[in-house]
Design a protein around this motif. Structure first.
Motif, mmCIF file in Angstrom:
data_model
loop_
_atom_site.group_PDB
_atom_site.id
_atom_site.type_symbol
_atom_site.label_atom_id
_atom_site.label_comp_id
_atom_site.label_asym_id
_atom_site.label_seq_id
_atom_site.Cartn_x
_atom_site.Cartn_y
_atom_site.Cartn_z
ATOM 1 N N HIS A 107 2.729 -10.489 -35.009
ATOM 2 C CA HIS A 107 2.183 -9.837 -36.194
ATOM 3 C C HIS A 107 3.094 -10.082 -37.389
ATOM 4 O O HIS A 107 4.316 -10.097 -37.244
ATOM 5 N N ALA B 105 3.501 -2.480 -42.884
ATOM 6 C CA ALA B 105 2.234 -3.219 -42.935
ATOM 7 C C ALA B 105 1.832 -3.641 -41.528
ATOM 8 O O ALA B 105 0.662 -3.550 -41.145
ATOM 9 N N ILE B 106 2.806 -4.073 -40.750
ATOM 10 C CA ILE B 106 2.504 -4.478 -39.371
ATOM 11 C C ILE B 106 1.983 -3.288 -38.567
ATOM 12 O O ILE B 106 1.010 -3.405 -37.818
ATOM 13 N N GLY C 42 3.953 -8.935 -41.367
ATOM 14 C CA GLY C 42 3.746 -7.975 -42.446
ATOM 15 C C GLY C 42 4.438 -8.469 -43.698
ATOM 16 O O GLY C 42 5.544 -8.999 -43.627
ATOM 17 N N TYR D 156 1.643 -5.049 -47.290
ATOM 18 C CA TYR D 156 1.944 -3.667 -47.633
ATOM 19 C C TYR D 156 1.225 -3.309 -48.922
ATOM 20 O O TYR D 156 1.184 -4.096 -49.871
#
Ligand code: C2E
Ligand code: CA
Ligand code: CA
Length: 724
Positions: free
Chosen positions: A424, A447-448, A426, A462
């Motif tokens: 992932h 964000a992740i 972010g 984000y």
């Protein structure tokens, strides 16, 4: 000793100058006795000067006694007349008293010469033994002693009436005075310095004012590839220049530098120092050049620096160093807009646990390699902690292609190469450059977190909404206690129905009727509490509610079971067995009426302990249901290890997919399998009559879903499904 030399000289002068018998006699005694004291002092001086222990030894007692005896016998001369007598003679018309030695004076001579020769011998010995540098210090005194001794002897045997040997005493005294007190061998200093320099492990060259080399030590010869015996050529400075990779600042100036050079395909770090030397009146004397090989130190330093700044496993920058580099990058390029990117391997803990730590390490290294090969200049990147990596790069530098290259990790290794490693990403745009780098990364990882449970998204940015989420999460977490107390949080029941439509029990599902937010679905708050561990508190409360209901039903003769959820996180925070057992005891209910829903992720960590807990629960009479069966990736594998009583098949098999028949085949297989294993299956998420038909045909015996009823408050459930 200098003082002791005076009496014999004075006595001698008196004898020479006296024209009266008594004066000459007095002079003679002063002379003889003075000489005794002189040799005594000489011996002491000799011992001092030549570093021989004498004062305080028995030798001194012996010598002093002999002298004392000699003085005594000399003093007896006026009575006995055995030592000497004075005879009147004429030399060049002048009258002198000449000493005529008798037995006593011979004794005196033996004593005086004896001690004198001991001193001479000591000096001779010392002269031959000391290093050449020191020879002059001893040799001069030794020779002058020999000279004085010969002169004196000459007078004794020549019979000359006038004894001029005392001049020798004076010269001797002056020499002793100079060598003992003032002499400092300059050559000694030169020699010492030269020895130190020649043995140094730095190469040292001296150049004179015309830039000719006048000296070079052994190491210097090595530096310019000369043999140990070889003469250093005057124009050696060219070879030196070659060896040190050129005279950076001309060697006619003061200059200090560390040069990094390659010689014979080896690397060297050389500390080069060029000094210009002036005398005390500031006249130029020449230049000194020293070259020290600091390769080992430098490499050690570099190794230490590397270790301090890098992650041992992957060789990437470690977190601290990445933060420092990122700070520099952002601060030094005020015109550039930067993006902070966090990378996280999904379920890394599981990868580590199911496979091995080695395989986990391998995955980390593959990701590190991908970062190395996919990042472009102008990017700083590193490993933050565990499975978290990060980089900082100018905004827009990384296109979807780049990120996809990072996202699709290729694992080497036969059986594992097909294992899907999900990564992932972010991203946080560092619009506020003053934020600490750690906060920037926190936001990238925030964000992740927002897509962690979403299989369809791998990259997230984000935004402010995430921060609002964070605040919201914190707010509801702080309200949990009060919500439980005030019964804002309460159980809803969703019936579980058999093929004929009879309700057999219900699943207990939490609801939060929030005073400000209104009706909150567990999807809003369960993940939050799972993240911070508060889920255990919530679950314990829900289990208590379930037990309360079961108690009430038992009292009212309602014979239904309840199924409660156990979060995998509960096992981290509470003693699941102890709590549940405690509750059924407290409410005195039949454990068979309380079913426990666990998901297979419960088993992903600490397998042995958890197996034991589940076994204990089952042996107490609880029924354990495997929840969401089929949604994980190793469900079938799990089935052989985990002892469960009921399979709760995930509702995703009922969703519309492109290939409906495939999903149905799998569903059928699972139901068959569970039948063969003797484990009854429940299908959840049944929404239509067709689905129910299909499942009944497939052999499924228990159902749950909106087709029958949505989860509802307990009172409503009792009204609609009271079995009694
Ligand atoms: P779950 O354990 O798989 O629970 C079943 C979820 O499916 C419930 O959602 C239920 O309302 C929903 N559902 C039931 N029938 C249907 C249907 O026909 N169609 C669809 N689309 N959905 C249906 P709910 O109540 O929102 O719960 C969501 C998840 O929250 C649960 O999934 C469970 O994992 C968790 N949860 C709920 N209550 C608790 C609790 O007290 N403790 C813990 N640890 N987790 C809970
Ligand atoms: Ca459940
Ligand atoms: Ca479920």
């Amino acid at each position: 000793m200098l003082v002791a030399l005076l009496p014999p000289m004075v006595g001698n002068s008196i004898i020479i100058g006296a024209n009266d018998w008594l004066l000459a006699n007095i002079g003679s005694y002063v002379y003889f006795i003075g000489l005794d004291f002189s040799v005594l002092a000489l011996l002491r001086f000799t011992a001092d000067y030549c570093d021989i222990s004498y004062v305080g030894t028995k030798w001194r007692v012996v010598v002093t006694t002999i002298i004392a005896l000699d003085i005594l016998q000399l003093l007896l001369n006026p009575i006995t007349g055995h030592a000497f007598m004075l005879r009147l003679t004429m030399v060049d018309e002048t009258v002198y008293y000449q000493l005529v030695p008798l037995a006593g004076q011979y004794v005196h001579r033996v004593v005086a010469y004896g001690i004198f020769f001991v001193s001479v011998f000591i000096f001779a010995f010392k002269t031959f033994r000391v290093s050449r540098i020191y020879v002059e210090k001893y040799l001069v005194i030794f020779l002058s002693m020999v000279f004085v001794g010969l002169w004196e002897t000459f007078y004794i045997f020549s019979g000359t009436p006038i004894d001029r040997s005392m001049i020798g005493f004076g010269v001797f005294g002056l020499l002793v005075f100079y060598f003992a007190l003032y002499f400092k061998p300059m050559r000694l200093l030169d020699r010492m310095l030269a020895r130190i320099v020649s043995g140094m492990n730095a190469a040292v060259f001296f150049f004179d004012t015309s830039r000719k080399c006048i000296y070079g030590n052994d190491t210097a010869r090595d530096l310019v590839n000369l043999g140990q015996g070889d003469e250093i050529p005057e124009n050696v400075s060219e070879s030196v220049a070659k060896a040190i990779g050129g005279w950076g600042g001309a060697y006619k100036e003061e200059w200090h530098a560390v040069r990094h050079v390659f010689r014979d395909s080896r690397e060297y770090y050389l500390d080069v120092l060029v000094q210009q030397i002036y005398d005390e009146r500031n006249r130029y004397l020449g230049a000194a050049v020293s070259v020290r090989d600091i390769t080992a130190e430098e490499q050690k330093l570099q190794r230490e620096q590397f270790l301090a700044n890098h992650d041992v496993l992957t060789g990437l920058f470690n977190q601290r160093h990445l933060y420092e580099r990122a700070r520099l990058l952002i601060d030094e390029n005020p015109e550039t807009q930067y993006e902070v990117v966090g990378i996280d391997i999904k379920d890394f803990k599981i990868i580590n646990d199911i496979f091995s730590k080695e395989f986990g390490d391998h995955v980390l290294c593959v990701l590190a390699d991908a970062m190395r090969s996919e990042t472009q200049p102008g990017t700083v990147y590193g490993r933050l902690t565990g499975d978290k990596f990060g980089f900082v790069a100018p905004k827009g530098m990384y296109t979807a292609d780049h990120l996809n290259a990072l996202l699709d990790l290729k694992l080497y290794g036969d059986d594992l190469s097909n294992y899907p490693i999900v990564v992932h990403i972010g991203m946080f745009e560092a619009t506020d450059r003053t934020l600490p780098i750690s906060v920037m990364f926190d936001r990238a990882f925030m964000a992740i977190n927002s897509i962690k449970h979403d299989y369809n998204r791998r990259v997230a940015r984000y935004d402010e909404a995430m921060r609002d989420d964070l605040i919201w999460n914190q707010t509801i977490s702080s309200q949990l206690d009060k919500a439980i107390r005030e019964r804002q949080i309460r159980p809803y029941l969703q019936p579980m129905v058999d093929a004929d439509g009879n309700v057999e029990g219900a699943e207990v599902l939490v609801r939060w009727i929030h005073p400000d937010e209104g009706f909150l679905s567990p999807a809003r708050f369960i993940p939050v509490f799972e993240n911070n561990g508060m889920v255990a508190q919530l679950d314990e409360y829900m289990w208590r509610c379930a037990c309360e209901i079961l108690r009430d039903w038992a009292d009212r003769g309602i014979d239904l079971f309840l199924s409660v959820n156990i979060s995998p996180k509960d096992f981290y925070f509470i003693d699941v067995f102890g709590v549940i057992k405690g509750l059924v005891d407290e409410y005195a209910i039949d454990p068979a009426k309380l079913r426990l829903e666990i998901t297979e992720t419960v088993m992903m960590t600490d397998l042995e302990n958890r197996l034991r807990i589940i076994e204990n629960l089952r042996s107490e009479g609880f029924l354990v249901e495997m929840d969401d069966f089929g949604s994980g990736y190793s469900s079938l594998n799990m089935l052989k290890d985990i002892p469960v009583d009921v399979l709760k098949i995930d509702m995703m098999f009922l969703y519309k997919t492109k290939d409906q028949s495939k999903a149905q085949t799998i569903l059928q297989t699972i139901i068959n399998l569970s039948g063969q294993l003797g484990i009854p299956s429940v299908t959840e998420g049944v929404e239509t009559a067709e689905q129910l038909d299909m499942l009944v045909n497939m052999g499924c015996s228990l159902f749950q879903g909106y087709y029958f009823a949505k989860p509802m408050p307990v009172s409503e459930f009792e009204e609609r499904f009271r079995a009694a």
